[in-house]
Design an enzyme around this catalytic site. Structure first.
Site, PDB file in Angstrom:
ATOM      1  N   HIS A   1      29.864   1.891  25.807  1.00 32.19           N
ATOM      2  CA  HIS A   1      30.538   0.758  26.452  1.00 32.19           C
ATOM      3  C   HIS A   1      30.811  -0.370  25.456  1.00 32.19           C
ATOM      4  O   HIS A   1      29.878  -0.987  24.952  1.00 32.19           O
ATOM      5  CB  HIS A   1      29.641   0.246  27.583  1.00 32.19           C
ATOM      6  CG  HIS A   1      30.231  -0.866  28.377  1.00 32.19           C
ATOM      7  ND1 HIS A   1      29.596  -2.073  28.544  1.00 32.19           N
ATOM      8  CD2 HIS A   1      31.400  -0.951  29.040  1.00 32.19           C
ATOM      9  CE1 HIS A   1      30.344  -2.853  29.298  1.00 32.19           C
ATOM     10  NE2 HIS A   1      31.441  -2.199  29.613  1.00 32.19           N
TER      11      HIS A   1
ATOM     12  N   HIS B   1      37.081  -8.034  25.197  1.00 38.55           N
ATOM     13  CA  HIS B   1      36.791  -8.002  26.633  1.00 38.55           C
ATOM     14  C   HIS B   1      37.265  -9.254  27.349  1.00 38.55           C
ATOM     15  O   HIS B   1      38.000  -9.180  28.321  1.00 38.55           O
ATOM     16  CB  HIS B   1      35.283  -7.816  26.864  1.00 38.55           C
ATOM     17  CG  HIS B   1      34.924  -7.859  28.319  1.00 38.55           C
ATOM     18  ND1 HIS B   1      34.599  -9.023  28.965  1.00 38.55           N
ATOM     19  CD2 HIS B   1      34.878  -6.873  29.256  1.00 38.55           C
ATOM     20  CE1 HIS B   1      34.355  -8.762  30.244  1.00 38.55           C
ATOM     21  NE2 HIS B   1      34.512  -7.468  30.441  1.00 38.55           N
TER      22      HIS B   1
HETATM   23  O1  G3P Z   1      35.210   0.406  31.911  1.00 41.53           O
HETATM   24  C1  G3P Z   1      33.938   0.100  32.391  1.00 41.53           C
HETATM   25  C2  G3P Z   1      33.618  -1.359  32.266  1.00 41.53           C
HETATM   26  O2  G3P Z   1      33.874  -1.782  30.962  1.00 41.53           O
HETATM   27  C3  G3P Z   1      34.383  -2.209  33.233  1.00 41.53           C
HETATM   28  O3  G3P Z   1      33.993  -3.537  33.233  1.00 41.53           O
HETATM   29  O4  G3P Z   1      34.043  -5.898  32.584  1.00 41.53           O
HETATM   30  O5  G3P Z   1      32.769  -4.276  31.195  1.00 41.53           O
HETATM   31  O6  G3P Z   1      35.251  -4.251  31.171  1.00 41.53           O
HETATM   32  P1  G3P Z   1      34.013  -4.529  31.975  1.00 41.53           P
HETATM   33 MG    MG Z   2      35.578  -2.529  29.884  1.00 44.23          MG
END
Ligand code: G3P
Ligand code: MG
Length: 236
Positions: free
Chosen positions: A6, A48
């Site tokens: 992630h 992000h």
């Molecule tokens: O793609 C999974 C996750 O990354 C979604 O939420 O806010 O971490 O981009 P965020």
């Molecule tokens: Mg994400």
């Protein structure tokens, strides 16, 4: 069950940087998840938040900054001094370091109030770098996903969701997207949903799973992949 890093190995290195992606690859992740946005001069970069403030030494909205302005920022030292000098990467720079066969889950972040033509640019870059087989495009913005599908009928698409949905299977089937996967938040996911997803031919990529017990539970439930800040989560 596959493990997707992630924002890279973001538990160990500054999120969404090449350092985090390289570390995730060293830790033998099956794939990388990262967030893409468009700069003022319409380049596709990885970040992000809509602002650079939290993850760099700069300030301002990405949509108001050019690529060369963004490249002056330090995207590493906020996490740890040893990452000083890390930069915000472009999507093309990520393609250059990720070997074929490693999944890339590209999450499109598009400001709802100021929609821009990011989808065409992302699809063009995927095609230019010949990465169709390695990419899943996801987004919480399903309008954005519909645009991606209209641009390209073959690219893999994943619905990101963060809630319980009423009539999800009708929605997923009837909304005209023909998706590959569903990406639910771990706290809203149960076994029944996984079974129904598979019955309807969708993979389940679940986010964000950062402890080993939850990872093991997801594995037992038949989840296809977890998205984790710790690519070594099952080895820990
Ligand atoms: O793609 C999974 C996750 O990354 C979604 O939420 O806010 O971490 O981009 P965020
Ligand atoms: Mg994400």
């Amino acid at each position: 069950m596959k493990i997707i890093a992630h924002r890279g190995a973001s538990g160990y290195a500054p999120e969404n940087t090449l350092a985090a992606f390289k570390l995730a690859l060293e830790q033998k992740c099956d794939g990388l998840e990262f967030d893409v946005q468009m700069t003022k001069d319409e380049e596709i970069i990885i970040c992000h938040d809509y602002r650079v403030d939290r993850t760099t030494n700069g300030t301002g909205h990405i949509k108001d900054l050019t690529l060369s302005e963004l490249k002056t920022l330090d995207a590493g030292s906020w996490f740890d001094k040893k990452f000083t000098g890390e930069k915000i990467p472009t999507l093309e720079e990520v393609f250059e370091i990720v070997p074929p066969g490693i999944l890339m889950n590209i999450e499109i972040k598009n400001l709802a109030k100021e929609r821009r033509d990011i989808e065409q640019k992302v699809v063009d870059l995927v095609l230019k770098h010949n990465r169709m087989d390695d990419v899943i495009i996801s987004s919480f913005d399903h309008l954005s996903l519909k645009t991606v599908r209209e641009i390209n009928k073959d690219i893999k698409i994943g619905f990101l969701i963060y809630s319980y949905l009423l009539e999800p299977w009708t929605y997923f089937k009837k909304c005209g997207i023909d998706a590959y996967s569903i990406h639910p938040a771990e706290e809203y996911l149960n076994e029944d949903f996984v079974l129904n997803a598979h019955k309807n031919n969708y993979k389940i990529l679940c986010y964000t799973v950062n402890d080993k017990n939850t990872a093991t539970t997801m594995d037992k439930m038949g989840v296809d992949a977890i998205i984790s800040n710790y690519p070594d989560i099952l080895a820990k």
